[in-house]
Design a protein around this motif. Sequence first.
Motif, PDB file in Angstrom:
ATOM      1  N   ILE A  56     -11.456 -10.667 -22.285  1.00 53.11           N
ATOM      2  CA  ILE A  56     -12.096  -9.557 -21.570  1.00 53.11           C
ATOM      3  C   ILE A  56     -11.076  -9.006 -20.583  1.00 53.11           C
ATOM      4  O   ILE A  56     -10.701  -9.678 -19.622  1.00 53.11           O
ATOM      5  CB  ILE A  56     -13.358 -10.042 -20.821  1.00 53.11           C
ATOM      6  CG1 ILE A  56     -14.378 -10.601 -21.823  1.00 53.11           C
ATOM      7  CG2 ILE A  56     -13.950  -8.924 -19.981  1.00 53.11           C
ATOM      8  CD1 ILE A  56     -15.533 -11.339 -21.181  1.00 53.11           C
ATOM      9  N   VAL A  57     -10.613  -7.811 -20.852  1.00 46.14           N
ATOM     10  CA  VAL A  57      -9.608  -7.224 -19.966  1.00 46.14           C
ATOM     11  C   VAL A  57     -10.335  -6.473 -18.855  1.00 46.14           C
ATOM     12  O   VAL A  57     -11.117  -5.555 -19.116  1.00 46.14           O
ATOM     13  CB  VAL A  57      -8.671  -6.274 -20.746  1.00 46.14           C
ATOM     14  CG1 VAL A  57      -7.697  -5.595 -19.789  1.00 46.14           C
ATOM     15  CG2 VAL A  57      -7.918  -7.041 -21.824  1.00 46.14           C
ATOM     16  N   LEU A 108      -6.401 -13.176 -31.656  1.00 43.18           N
ATOM     17  CA  LEU A 108      -7.011 -12.655 -30.437  1.00 43.18           C
ATOM     18  C   LEU A 108      -7.979 -11.521 -30.744  1.00 43.18           C
ATOM     19  O   LEU A 108      -7.823 -10.808 -31.744  1.00 43.18           O
ATOM     20  CB  LEU A 108      -5.941 -12.089 -29.499  1.00 43.18           C
ATOM     21  CG  LEU A 108      -4.911 -13.040 -28.901  1.00 43.18           C
ATOM     22  CD1 LEU A 108      -4.005 -12.265 -27.947  1.00 43.18           C
ATOM     23  CD2 LEU A 108      -5.598 -14.177 -28.160  1.00 43.18           C
ATOM     24  N   THR A 109      -8.973 -11.385 -29.871  1.00 43.32           N
ATOM     25  CA  THR A 109      -9.762 -10.158 -29.807  1.00 43.32           C
ATOM     26  C   THR A 109      -9.587  -9.652 -28.387  1.00 43.32           C
ATOM     27  O   THR A 109      -9.962 -10.343 -27.439  1.00 43.32           O
ATOM     28  CB  THR A 109     -11.249 -10.440 -30.082  1.00 43.32           C
ATOM     29  OG1 THR A 109     -11.374 -10.922 -31.416  1.00 43.32           O
ATOM     30  CG2 THR A 109     -12.071  -9.171 -29.940  1.00 43.32           C
ATOM     31  N   VAL A 110      -8.985  -8.504 -28.237  1.00 46.31           N
ATOM     32  CA  VAL A 110      -8.742  -7.975 -26.893  1.00 46.31           C
ATOM     33  C   VAL A 110      -9.768  -6.885 -26.625  1.00 46.31           C
ATOM     34  O   VAL A 110      -9.963  -5.985 -27.446  1.00 46.31           O
ATOM     35  CB  VAL A 110      -7.302  -7.428 -26.764  1.00 46.31           C
ATOM     36  CG1 VAL A 110      -7.093  -6.811 -25.391  1.00 46.31           C
ATOM     37  CG2 VAL A 110      -6.287  -8.548 -27.002  1.00 46.31           C
ATOM     38  N   LEU A 111     -10.440  -6.994 -25.482  1.00 46.27           N
ATOM     39  CA  LEU A 111     -11.531  -6.070 -25.166  1.00 46.27           C
ATOM     40  C   LEU A 111     -11.169  -5.186 -23.979  1.00 46.27           C
ATOM     41  O   LEU A 111     -11.126  -5.634 -22.842  1.00 46.27           O
ATOM     42  CB  LEU A 111     -12.804  -6.864 -24.881  1.00 46.27           C
ATOM     43  CG  LEU A 111     -13.229  -7.757 -26.059  1.00 46.27           C
ATOM     44  CD1 LEU A 111     -14.382  -8.655 -25.674  1.00 46.27           C
ATOM     45  CD2 LEU A 111     -13.591  -6.897 -27.269  1.00 46.27           C
ATOM     46  N   TYR A 164      -3.089 -12.112 -36.870  1.00 49.93           N
ATOM     47  CA  TYR A 164      -3.195 -10.774 -36.308  1.00 49.93           C
ATOM     48  C   TYR A 164      -4.666 -10.488 -35.995  1.00 49.93           C
ATOM     49  O   TYR A 164      -5.541 -10.773 -36.811  1.00 49.93           O
ATOM     50  CB  TYR A 164      -2.664  -9.793 -37.364  1.00 49.93           C
ATOM     51  CG  TYR A 164      -2.331  -8.411 -36.880  1.00 49.93           C
ATOM     52  CD1 TYR A 164      -1.400  -8.211 -35.868  1.00 49.93           C
ATOM     53  CD2 TYR A 164      -2.932  -7.287 -37.458  1.00 49.93           C
ATOM     54  CE1 TYR A 164      -1.068  -6.940 -35.448  1.00 49.93           C
ATOM     55  CE2 TYR A 164      -2.602  -6.008 -37.047  1.00 49.93           C
ATOM     56  CZ  TYR A 164      -1.674  -5.838 -36.034  1.00 49.93           C
ATOM     57  OH  TYR A 164      -1.351  -4.577 -35.628  1.00 49.93           O
ATOM     58  N   GLY A 165      -4.928  -9.965 -34.813  1.00 54.65           N
ATOM     59  CA  GLY A 165      -6.308  -9.778 -34.377  1.00 54.65           C
ATOM     60  C   GLY A 165      -6.712  -8.325 -34.216  1.00 54.65           C
ATOM     61  O   GLY A 165      -6.077  -7.427 -34.753  1.00 54.65           O
ATOM     62  N   LEU A 166      -7.796  -8.115 -33.475  1.00 56.45           N
ATOM     63  CA  LEU A 166      -8.333  -6.764 -33.299  1.00 56.45           C
ATOM     64  C   LEU A 166      -8.540  -6.457 -31.818  1.00 56.45           C
ATOM     65  O   LEU A 166      -8.729  -7.359 -31.003  1.00 56.45           O
ATOM     66  CB  LEU A 166      -9.667  -6.626 -34.040  1.00 56.45           C
ATOM     67  CG  LEU A 166      -9.624  -6.706 -35.574  1.00 56.45           C
ATOM     68  CD1 LEU A 166     -11.046  -6.707 -36.132  1.00 56.45           C
ATOM     69  CD2 LEU A 166      -8.809  -5.556 -36.172  1.00 56.45           C
ATOM     70  N   GLY A 224      -0.287 -10.066 -32.332  1.00 54.57           N
ATOM     71  CA  GLY A 224      -0.698  -8.684 -32.097  1.00 54.57           C
ATOM     72  C   GLY A 224      -2.152  -8.450 -32.437  1.00 54.57           C
ATOM     73  O   GLY A 224      -2.815  -9.286 -33.058  1.00 54.57           O
ATOM     74  N   VAL A 225      -2.658  -7.310 -31.992  1.00 58.97           N
ATOM     75  CA  VAL A 225      -4.017  -6.894 -32.343  1.00 58.97           C
ATOM     76  C   VAL A 225      -3.986  -5.435 -32.784  1.00 58.97           C
ATOM     77  O   VAL A 225      -3.170  -4.655 -32.316  1.00 58.97           O
ATOM     78  CB  VAL A 225      -5.005  -7.053 -31.150  1.00 58.97           C
ATOM     79  CG1 VAL A 225      -5.264  -8.515 -30.853  1.00 58.97           C
ATOM     80  CG2 VAL A 225      -4.515  -6.324 -29.900  1.00 58.97           C
ATOM     81  N   PHE A 226      -4.898  -5.095 -33.688  1.00 61.39           N
ATOM     82  CA  PHE A 226      -5.014  -3.707 -34.133  1.00 61.39           C
ATOM     83  C   PHE A 226      -6.158  -3.037 -33.366  1.00 61.39           C
ATOM     84  O   PHE A 226      -7.299  -3.508 -33.416  1.00 61.39           O
ATOM     85  CB  PHE A 226      -5.289  -3.658 -35.645  1.00 61.39           C
ATOM     86  CG  PHE A 226      -5.648  -2.274 -36.117  1.00 61.39           C
ATOM     87  CD1 PHE A 226      -4.705  -1.259 -36.098  1.00 61.39           C
ATOM     88  CD2 PHE A 226      -6.936  -1.983 -36.553  1.00 61.39           C
ATOM     89  CE1 PHE A 226      -5.040   0.034 -36.506  1.00 61.39           C
ATOM     90  CE2 PHE A 226      -7.276  -0.693 -36.968  1.00 61.39           C
ATOM     91  CZ  PHE A 226      -6.320   0.319 -36.945  1.00 61.39           C
TER      92      PHE A 226
END
Length: 634
Positions: A171-172, A144-147, A121-123, A96-98
């Motif tokens: 990069i979403v 993960l880092t979800v953008l 856990y990522g951001l 998951g990411v916060f």
Amino acid sequence: MPTWTIEDAEELYGVRRWGAGYFSIGDNGNIQIAPNHRLPDVTIDMQEVVDEIIAEGIQFPAVIRFHDILRSQVEILNETFADTIEKADYQGRYTGVFPIKVNQMREVVEEIMDAGEPYDYGLEAGSKPELMAVLAYNDNPNALTVLNGYKDEDYLTLALLGRQLGRKMIIVIEKYSELEMLIPLAKKLGVEPMIGLRSKMMVRSLGKWASSSGDGAKFGLSITEILNIIERLKQEDMLHCAKLLHFHIGSQLSDIRKIKEAVSEAARLYAKLVQLGVPLEYLDIGGGLGIDYDGTSSTTDSSRNYSTEEYVADVVYGVKQICDLEKVAHPNLVSESGRAITAHHSCVVTNIVGEIKNTGKQFDTSASEGEHIIVTNMRELTTANDLHPQERYNDAAGFKENAYEAFKLGILSLEEIAKIDTMYWQILSEIQKSLDHDSFVFQELEKLDDMLASQYLCNFSIFQSAADTWAIGQVLPIVPISRLDEKPEVRCSIVDITCDSDGKLRKYIEGTELSDNIPMHALHKDQPYHVGLFLTGAYQDVMGDMHNLFGRLTEVHVYCHDDEPGDFYIEEVVPGTAAEKVLETMQYNTDYMAKTVKKSIDRLVRKGQIAPREGVKWTDYYEKCLAGSTYLKV
Ligand SMILES: *Cc1c(COP(=O)(O)O)cnc(C)c1O
């Protein structure tokens, strides 16, 4: 009269219902907090925290952060996913990411990253400044880092820098043009991006964020656009970069059935894309995990009709079922829960500084010679106890209206209006007391409770500390910190200290209903009365504005520790925004202001109108106030 117990208080304020195991009412009538889900017996008495804050000379209002609650929420979410994945024999894992937009406070992000480290856990970031923060704070190469959000060239370049540093930056793509920007940039820098695709879902969520999905949604790609992107990636020999499918159908999803529908839709899309040869590895289900703010476990906008376990099970089993049917490997699951992670960990504690009430206006109403007939009529109504309540109310309202008309025409005097007012409110409270709420009451008379309710003046700003209660009708629990073993006898509404008539909490939790006002305890002179506004950790903490220049609140960071007296210690106090700082953000030069005021004072001194010593005192005082708190000092 049956005596009041803390069970009655629990029934009224619903602390356990919205408290999620963290909040309860103690036998001593004080709010208790059990901040660590692994140690439910270690509890903190909120009044003791308040006492320590007072002892340290800290001004209210203050945000109190319970860091252990934050850690607990991270652990619970990650462990629920891990347990369910194991039970379901699901092949992927949960990473998951916060989403930091929910609470970007550095201390909050640091605590979440620390608690989440064992789970990778990522951001998640949704803007350039958030990406810059995330680049510095998520250095776990397995997380993960979800953008998300709209991107420009700098945003994309910073993301590629993250890739260079060995981070899993995804990069979403929110719209097609972002891909056209990304491809040449990645080639120029020689960095291979990890790409996510955000699908514009057809399922519509309910509630305040329903417009986050469907054809009209602001974000996301249609199926046609997704297929075009895949073609484009193939042309560029970059299809292997497509790693993640993302959706987000709205925040605070109140109905579990909408979540199930969304999961089915997304899992089907995921499977079909994999069958087309897109090497996806992750399915990101966005945010939306709700909070039961009003404690009703229902589909109202401020509640949710499911538990975290049920949510996780529906996601894991839902994705598994469809992938098995489509003969596609189970994806790693990603979620972007923000509200669910942070809402419980902070609250605003403040003091009630006064009471405003209509029935408080008292004026000698005895008859005077030659008084107007309307005044006499109103006086007769004060003793007309045998009149039907509705009829008595109609007459009183009619007389009052007539009286104000007559005043405008110069027929009634100010004294007569004061008498009319006093008698009017006297009659209304008598009618209210005579009503039996258990049997049928005329609709108009139902309003009496609200008309006669006091207003408790609360030392805070709704616009700073509870923006969503004003903006979108969000309900937040507000409960006295102590005296809960005592019957609350004053019906009141809570108003803030801004000069805005909207600065008022509009909905209160009363039992399992929402009400326009709430019973609180009578205020005693020289005895402070503290209330807590709870569940403010998501969005409210960081959305505050500059309305009336109140600025940020003082923050008190509390850690649970069973070696400490009271099982807690205050780790850090972050002072709220000083008056000069809020003024400076509005372009004022406070040095200039201080000089100007000093000049005016000096002039008076020169003219001999005030003594030099006194002049210096006034100058110092003005400067002290500039450096001081914006809230009421009481
Ligand atoms: C706001 C947002 C979230 C957080 O949603 P919560 O309901 O607070 O969990 C997650 N993902 C995206 C894309 C968002 O915009």
